[in-house]
Write a protein that holds these residues in place. Structure first.
Motif, PDB file in Angstrom:
ATOM      1  N   ASN A   1       1.337  -0.813   0.056  1.00 29.94           N
ATOM      2  CA  ASN A   1       0.136   0.023  -0.228  1.00 29.94           C
ATOM      3  C   ASN A   1       0.339   1.296  -0.022  1.00 29.94           C
ATOM      4  O   ASN A   1       0.453   2.245  -0.602  1.00 29.94           O
TER       5      ASN A   1
ATOM      6  N   GLU B   1       2.120   1.652  -3.065  1.00 26.60           N
ATOM      7  CA  GLU B   1       1.299   2.260  -4.532  1.00 26.60           C
ATOM      8  C   GLU B   1       0.920   3.318  -4.118  1.00 26.60           C
ATOM      9  O   GLU B   1      -0.022   4.505  -5.205  1.00 26.60           O
TER      10      GLU B   1
ATOM     11  N   TRP C   1     -10.410  11.213 -11.758  1.00 28.17           N
ATOM     12  CA  TRP C   1     -11.012  10.094 -11.374  1.00 28.17           C
ATOM     13  C   TRP C   1     -12.353   9.858 -11.372  1.00 28.17           C
ATOM     14  O   TRP C   1     -13.042   8.626 -11.763  1.00 28.17           O
TER      15      TRP C   1
ATOM     16  N   ARG D   1      -7.202   0.137 -14.717  1.00 27.08           N
ATOM     17  CA  ARG D   1      -6.218  -0.233 -12.643  1.00 27.08           C
ATOM     18  C   ARG D   1      -4.767  -0.130 -12.575  1.00 27.08           C
ATOM     19  O   ARG D   1      -4.361   0.827 -11.374  1.00 27.08           O
TER      20      ARG D   1
ATOM     21  N   GLY E   1      -3.468   3.371 -12.261  1.00 25.80           N
ATOM     22  CA  GLY E   1      -3.592   3.967 -11.259  1.00 25.80           C
ATOM     23  C   GLY E   1      -5.248   4.822 -10.803  1.00 25.80           C
ATOM     24  O   GLY E   1      -5.560   5.755 -10.536  1.00 25.80           O
TER      25      GLY E   1
ATOM     26  N   THR F   1      -8.083   4.814  -8.801  1.00 23.54           N
ATOM     27  CA  THR F   1      -7.829   4.759  -7.492  1.00 23.54           C
ATOM     28  C   THR F   1      -7.499   6.014  -7.006  1.00 23.54           C
ATOM     29  O   THR F   1      -7.358   7.065  -7.562  1.00 23.54           O
TER      30      THR F   1
END
Length: 393
Positions: A103, A106, A343, A362, A365, A368
């Motif tokens: 995490n 990322e 987003w 995905r 990114g 996310t």
């Protein structure tokens, strides 16, 4: 007298020789002491108890030691890197798990790299480097494992351990029968939703290649262990060789497009968040590439970087010029508003592309949500991290 002195002098000058001429002489075995004016010395080399080691065995042991030292170094470097990463994220290094590491990476690399081979990773050395057997015998050729000559000592040791566990449970069952008690049926091991690890994973765990019939023997032995009334006493041993079944119901649901008055498909995504900005985005298909942000076109953003953020999902999915976009955004600055709209566009485009493209989005990114916020200024500092210049005088 001179002859005796010369003989003793020659005796003292002799090195690495045996001073007893013949141990089988019966006179030497008796307790009598014989005196002579001369001492006879015979040069006999000392017997050295050394064993020759073949070059192949030396090379094998050297490779095993080098691999062990290499893995030890990699583990130390991994722990140091994990500790630095935990400090960067403000977490406790002692409780920082592998999931926290993934995490954190990322979070630090949210959308810059979307190729699987190019994305950075930080894994344990046991996962990165394939497992290898340790040295199986010493320099004299004596094997360490009692089942070395079976050819697959780890596998047969596993079968042996399963039988040992079954025998322990049988002894326990006999003791309970003598006491007049029965096993608790409610505590029986339930493997619903689990399956035995496949043959390939078992081979990696044992670091040995096994045949199909041997894997079937392993499964049959484990089934016998689970079927025992007191198998719940060996839960840890049983679950070590199981894995959960994949749950397909946890896949994220993609909303289906609706039809507007003009007969076009549209999808609206609400609660698009980025810093203090809040937005809702509507995409209509088919379209001409028109973009409306609070009633204005893309020139609503003065900076080119914000405009690139808006059109990047469209370029990535090859939907530029094929859809119309309507967005309403409030709060925050130009960077937060552009991130919120980006987003929302990416989430809405899922309804108009195939599953492979969704997976690529995905990995890039785009799907996310970015929860990063501006870090507050600290008391006694010039900024969030910046310190005042220290002057000695």
């Amino acid at each position: 007298m001179a002859l005796r002195s010369l003989s003793i002098l020659n005796l003292l000058k002799t090195k690495n020789h045996v001073f007893i001429n013949n141990l089988s002489n019966p006179l030497l075995k008796s307790n009598k002491i014989l005196y002579s004016t001369e001492v006879t010395v015979e040069a006999t080399p000392l017997a050295v108890n050394t064993q020759k080691v073949s070059k192949a065995m030396k090379a094998y042991l050297q490779r095993a030691q080098e691999h062990d030292q290499f893995m030890k170094t990699q583990h130390i470097e991994y722990e140091i890197g994990k500790r630095h990463l935990a400090n960067m994220m403000g977490e406790d290094p002692e409780t920082f798990t592998q999931e926290d590491v993934d995490n954190a990476i990322e979070y630090l690399f949210p959308s810059g790299i979307y190729d699987k081979l190019a994305r950075p990773a930080m894994k344990s050395p046991d996962q990165v480097f394939p497992a290898r057997k340790a040295a199986e015998f010493d320099e004299t050729g004596r094997p360490f494992h009692s089942m070395f000559y079976t050819g697959r000592p780890n596998f047969f040791k596993l079968l042996y351990d399963i039988v040992e566990e079954i025998n322990k449970l049988n002894d326990m069952e006999e003791r309970m029968i003598r006491r007049g008690t029965k096993a608790d049926a409610e505590q029986k091991v339930d493997l619903t939703g689990f399956q035995w690890i496949p043959k390939e994973q078992l081979e990696k765990q044992l670091v040995e290649m096994i045949a199909d019939i041997e894997y079937n023997n392993f499964v049959n032995a484990m089934d016998r262990l689970v079927a025992h009334p007191y198998s719940y006493k060996m839960k840890d041993f049983i679950y070590k060789y199981t894995k959960p079944l994949l749950d397909q119901s946890k896949q994220p649901e993609i909303p289906k497009p609706q039809i507007d008055e003009q007969g076009r498909q549209f999808i609206t995504t609400y609660e698009c968040l980025r810093k203090k900005a809040r937005a809702d985005v509507t995409i209509r298909l088919p379209g001409t590439g028109q973009i409306k942000i609070n009633g204005e076109d893309i020139t609503y953003f003065e900076h080119a970087q914000s405009r690139e953020q808006i059109i990047f999902p469209l370029i990535f999915t090859n939907m530029l010029g094929k859809v119309d976009i309507e967005a309403n955004v409030a709060g925050g600055g130009w960077s937060g508003q552009a991130g919120a709209i980006r987003w929302g566009i990416a989430m809405s485009l899922r309804s108009f592309v195939d599953q492979d493209m969704i997976e690529e989005m995905r990995l890039a990114g785009l799907l996310t949500r970015d929860y990063r916020r501006r870090e507050r200024k600290k008391f006694g500092q010039e900024g969030a991290r910046r310190k005042y210049t220290w002057k000695k005088r």
